[in-house]
Design a protein around this motif. Structure first.
Motif, PDB file in Angstrom:
ATOM      1  N   ALA A   1     -35.530  -8.447 -24.892  1.00  0.00           N
ATOM      2  CA  ALA A   1     -35.996  -7.383 -25.539  1.00  0.00           C
ATOM      3  C   ALA A   1     -35.950  -6.291 -24.706  1.00  0.00           C
ATOM      4  CB  ALA A   1     -37.278  -7.561 -26.033  1.00  0.00           C
ATOM      5  N   GLY A   2     -36.264  -6.519 -23.194  1.00  0.00           N
ATOM      6  CA  GLY A   2     -36.159  -5.359 -22.373  1.00  0.00           C
ATOM      7  C   GLY A   2     -34.804  -4.871 -22.163  1.00  0.00           C
ATOM      8  N   ALA A   3     -33.757  -5.569 -22.082  1.00  0.00           N
ATOM      9  CA  ALA A   3     -32.566  -5.156 -21.970  1.00  0.00           C
ATOM     10  C   ALA A   3     -32.004  -4.280 -23.127  1.00  0.00           C
ATOM     11  CB  ALA A   3     -31.526  -6.565 -21.844  1.00  0.00           C
ATOM     12  N   VAL A   4     -32.393  -4.729 -24.368  1.00  0.00           N
ATOM     13  CA  VAL A   4     -32.037  -3.922 -25.378  1.00  0.00           C
ATOM     14  C   VAL A   4     -32.738  -2.568 -25.499  1.00  0.00           C
ATOM     15  CG1 VAL A   4     -32.213  -3.667 -27.772  1.00  0.00           C
ATOM     16  CG2 VAL A   4     -31.342  -5.854 -26.760  1.00  0.00           C
TER      17      VAL A   4
ATOM     18  N   ARG B   1     -39.766   3.259 -19.527  1.00  0.00           N
ATOM     19  CA  ARG B   1     -40.941   2.848 -18.313  1.00  0.00           C
ATOM     20  C   ARG B   1     -41.853   1.873 -18.468  1.00  0.00           C
ATOM     21  NH1 ARG B   1     -42.768   9.318 -18.036  1.00  0.00           N
ATOM     22  NH2 ARG B   1     -40.900  10.156 -16.975  1.00  0.00           N
ATOM     23  N   LEU B   2     -42.200   1.431 -19.666  1.00  0.00           N
ATOM     24  CA  LEU B   2     -42.848   0.207 -19.926  1.00  0.00           C
ATOM     25  C   LEU B   2     -41.922  -0.973 -19.662  1.00  0.00           C
ATOM     26  CD1 LEU B   2     -45.142  -1.273 -21.631  1.00  0.00           C
ATOM     27  CD2 LEU B   2     -44.121  -1.043 -23.310  1.00  0.00           C
ATOM     28  N   PHE B   3     -40.615  -0.956 -20.222  1.00  0.00           N
ATOM     29  CA  PHE B   3     -39.990  -2.147 -20.016  1.00  0.00           C
ATOM     30  C   PHE B   3     -39.349  -2.329 -18.627  1.00  0.00           C
ATOM     31  CE2 PHE B   3     -40.340  -2.217 -24.757  1.00  0.00           C
ATOM     32  CZ  PHE B   3     -40.210  -3.574 -24.729  1.00  0.00           C
ATOM     33  N   ALA B   4     -39.253  -1.258 -18.003  1.00  0.00           N
ATOM     34  CA  ALA B   4     -38.502  -1.417 -16.694  1.00  0.00           C
ATOM     35  C   ALA B   4     -39.732  -1.739 -15.711  1.00  0.00           C
ATOM     36  CB  ALA B   4     -38.184  -0.024 -16.235  1.00  0.00           C
ATOM     37  N   PHE B   5     -41.027  -1.314 -15.955  1.00  0.00           N
ATOM     38  CA  PHE B   5     -42.046  -1.924 -15.247  1.00  0.00           C
ATOM     39  C   PHE B   5     -42.312  -3.161 -15.403  1.00  0.00           C
ATOM     40  CE2 PHE B   5     -46.698  -2.887 -14.889  1.00  0.00           C
ATOM     41  CZ  PHE B   5     -46.931  -2.607 -13.560  1.00  0.00           C
ATOM     42  N   SER B   6     -42.327  -3.685 -16.698  1.00  0.00           N
ATOM     43  CA  SER B   6     -42.427  -5.114 -17.134  1.00  0.00           C
ATOM     44  C   SER B   6     -41.296  -6.067 -16.496  1.00  0.00           C
ATOM     45  CB  SER B   6     -42.469  -5.392 -18.644  1.00  0.00           C
ATOM     46  OG  SER B   6     -43.496  -4.622 -19.318  1.00  0.00           O
ATOM     47  N   LEU B   7     -39.983  -5.601 -16.618  1.00  0.00           N
ATOM     48  CA  LEU B   7     -39.033  -6.375 -15.781  1.00  0.00           C
ATOM     49  C   LEU B   7     -39.375  -6.356 -14.378  1.00  0.00           C
ATOM     50  CD1 LEU B   7     -36.387  -4.887 -18.242  1.00  0.00           C
ATOM     51  CD2 LEU B   7     -37.105  -7.406 -18.086  1.00  0.00           C
ATOM     52  N   MET B   8     -39.775  -5.181 -13.946  1.00  0.00           N
ATOM     53  CA  MET B   8     -39.935  -5.272 -12.288  1.00  0.00           C
ATOM     54  C   MET B   8     -40.794  -6.388 -12.091  1.00  0.00           C
ATOM     55  SD  MET B   8     -41.049  -2.217 -10.121  1.00  0.00           S
ATOM     56  CE  MET B   8     -42.710  -2.248 -10.685  1.00  0.00           C
TER      57      MET B   8
END
Length: 148
Positions: free
Chosen positions: A81-84, A93-100
């Motif tokens: 989901a983060g990639a998409v 920002r939310l997904f970049a932080f989650s993936l980090m």
């Protein structure tokens, strides 16, 4: 209009277009590249076997108490989901932080070297040293440690 004035006008127009592109293109390229990396990792988890149970004890707290199946599903879901979302530019920002954060947990559980005998995690400073230096610098083991 003189030739010099025309060249200055053309230069100013070109400069403003390049500045506008510089605000859009680098973040878009970064989102595409990072999205691809997480997409590939998520697909490997989606089509592979759950190996989180083998390393559950290496996860930092509180992730070591979460069931391996749930951890596997969350990691797979967030990576896909983060990639998409990175590709679409939605919630970046939310997904970049989650993936980090996911990457930090993966680094702590899988990628940081540990002492072969006592399981002590070598610090990033030790990790950046040569392998021989990192192996010989485990301070918690006796001189008979198998990793010396």
């Amino acid at each position: 209009m003189s030739t010099t004035a025309h060249l200055i006008t053309v230069r100013n127009a070109l400069t403003s277009r390049l500045q506008a592109a510089a605000e859009v293109v680098p973040p878009a390229v970064l989102r595409l590249v990072m999205g691809w990396e997480f997409w590939e990792s998520g697909l490997e988890k989606l089509h592979g076997d759950n190996w989180f149970a083998d390393i559950q004890g290496k996860f930092p707290w509180p992730f070591d108490v979460i069931p391996a199946g749930l951890s596997w599903a969350l990691a797979t879901g967030f990576e896909l989901a983060g990639a998409v979302m990175l590709w679409l530019g939605l919630g970046t920002r939310l997904f970049a932080f989650s993936l980090m954060f996911l990457t930090f947990v993966a680094t702590a559980a899988v990628h940081w070297p540990t002492c072969g005998r006592c399981g002590a995690i070598f610090s990033p400073a030790m990790r950046s040293a040569t392998a021989a230096t990192a192996i010989s610098s485990c301070r918690c083991c006796s001189s008979s440690c198998c990793c010396r």
